[in-house]
Motif scaffolding. Structure first.
Motif, PDB file in Angstrom:
ATOM      1  N   LYS A 141      41.977  36.085  32.612  1.00 26.14           N
ATOM      2  CA  LYS A 141      40.585  35.789  32.946  1.00 26.14           C
ATOM      3  C   LYS A 141      40.253  36.203  34.384  1.00 26.14           C
ATOM      4  O   LYS A 141      39.181  36.758  34.650  1.00 26.14           O
ATOM      5  CB  LYS A 141      40.315  34.292  32.753  1.00 26.14           C
ATOM      6  CG  LYS A 141      38.890  33.894  33.033  1.00 26.14           C
ATOM      7  CD  LYS A 141      38.650  32.424  32.797  1.00 26.14           C
ATOM      8  CE  LYS A 141      37.200  32.083  33.114  1.00 26.14           C
ATOM      9  NZ  LYS A 141      36.924  30.674  32.921  1.00 26.14           N
ATOM     10  N   ARG A 142      41.167  35.949  35.312  1.00 24.82           N
ATOM     11  CA  ARG A 142      40.928  36.295  36.718  1.00 24.82           C
ATOM     12  C   ARG A 142      40.750  37.804  36.893  1.00 24.82           C
ATOM     13  O   ARG A 142      39.955  38.250  37.719  1.00 24.82           O
ATOM     14  CB  ARG A 142      42.071  35.778  37.589  1.00 24.82           C
ATOM     15  CG  ARG A 142      42.070  34.257  37.701  1.00 24.82           C
ATOM     16  CD  ARG A 142      43.334  33.714  38.316  1.00 24.82           C
ATOM     17  NE  ARG A 142      43.551  34.194  39.676  1.00 24.82           N
ATOM     18  CZ  ARG A 142      44.714  34.083  40.313  1.00 24.82           C
ATOM     19  NH1 ARG A 142      45.753  33.508  39.714  1.00 24.82           N
ATOM     20  NH2 ARG A 142      44.852  34.533  41.537  1.00 24.82           N
ATOM     21  N   PHE A 143      41.468  38.597  36.113  1.00 25.13           N
ATOM     22  CA  PHE A 143      41.305  40.048  36.156  1.00 25.13           C
ATOM     23  C   PHE A 143      39.887  40.416  35.747  1.00 25.13           C
ATOM     24  O   PHE A 143      39.216  41.215  36.407  1.00 25.13           O
ATOM     25  CB  PHE A 143      42.315  40.742  35.235  1.00 25.13           C
ATOM     26  CG  PHE A 143      42.184  42.240  35.219  1.00 25.13           C
ATOM     27  CD1 PHE A 143      42.888  43.009  36.121  1.00 25.13           C
ATOM     28  CD2 PHE A 143      41.340  42.865  34.313  1.00 25.13           C
ATOM     29  CE1 PHE A 143      42.759  44.397  36.114  1.00 25.13           C
ATOM     30  CE2 PHE A 143      41.203  44.250  34.310  1.00 25.13           C
ATOM     31  CZ  PHE A 143      41.921  45.020  35.208  1.00 25.13           C
ATOM     32  N   HIS A 144      39.413  39.801  34.665  1.00 25.93           N
ATOM     33  CA  HIS A 144      38.074  40.116  34.165  1.00 25.93           C
ATOM     34  C   HIS A 144      36.978  39.660  35.121  1.00 25.93           C
ATOM     35  O   HIS A 144      35.939  40.313  35.217  1.00 25.93           O
ATOM     36  CB  HIS A 144      37.873  39.517  32.770  1.00 25.93           C
ATOM     37  CG  HIS A 144      38.689  40.223  31.740  1.00 25.93           C
ATOM     38  ND1 HIS A 144      38.392  41.491  31.290  1.00 25.93           N
ATOM     39  CD2 HIS A 144      39.823  39.861  31.106  1.00 25.93           C
ATOM     40  CE1 HIS A 144      39.297  41.871  30.416  1.00 25.93           C
ATOM     41  NE2 HIS A 144      40.181  40.903  30.283  1.00 25.93           N
ATOM     42  N   ILE A 145      37.226  38.589  35.835  1.00 22.38           N
ATOM     43  CA  ILE A 145      36.251  38.126  36.834  1.00 22.38           C
ATOM     44  C   ILE A 145      36.133  39.163  37.948  1.00 22.38           C
ATOM     45  O   ILE A 145      35.019  39.525  38.361  1.00 22.38           O
ATOM     46  CB  ILE A 145      36.627  36.733  37.381  1.00 22.38           C
ATOM     47  CG1 ILE A 145      36.425  35.676  36.289  1.00 22.38           C
ATOM     48  CG2 ILE A 145      35.817  36.394  38.628  1.00 22.38           C
ATOM     49  CD1 ILE A 145      36.990  34.303  36.634  1.00 22.38           C
TER      50      ILE A 145
END
Length: 141
Positions: free
Chosen positions: A126-130
């Motif tokens: 998720k942090r990558f996508h953020i």
């Protein structure tokens, strides 16, 4: 090596007013993210990617008109840190102007770099996508 580069830039700019050297910090953190991702160190990779994004976003504030143009740093954005602050606006040591023939901003460049296969291991996080979405919001061609 990249950790040392980050450390030295932070020492030179003790007040955190990195001006155009945010590019160096962005690149250093991004390279670390690539290395950590390839090593499978997900937490370190994501931390470094988020730090890189922070510096990219801040650099864009300095260089908002830097697409195929020269941008001059206004006096209110001059670094104040002891080792790099200019004596006056004529100080030859002050990097006041940057230019690029590029048709894209820094954020667009890093958004494109996120497609590198080295990020395959963290791409589902998720942090990558953020970070990816945040880059997309400020990327310009």
């Amino acid at each position: 090596l990249w950790e040392k580069i980050i450390y030295f830039v932070e020492v030179f700019y003790e007040n955190g007013d990195y001006a155009f050297d945010r590019q160096l910090l962005a690149e250093s953190h991004f390279t670390r993210a690539m290395i950590f991702s390839e090593l499978g160190e997900m937490e370190n990779a994501l931390d470094s990617l988020e730090k890189s994004y922070y510096h990219i976003e801040e650099f864009e504030k300095y260089s908002e008109n830097l697409i195929g143009y020269s941008v001059t740093l206004p006096p209110e954005k001059y670094p104040t840190s002891l080792l790099v602050r200019p004596k006056d606006e004529n100080d030859v040591g002050l990097v006041k102007t940057v230019s690029t023939p590029s048709t894209e901003n820094c954020a667009m460049e890093y958004l494109r770099k996120l497609s590198d296969s080295c990020f395959d291991k963290v791409r589902c996080e998720k942090r990558f996508h953020i970070v990816e979405e945040n880059l997309r919001k400020i990327a310009r061609e």
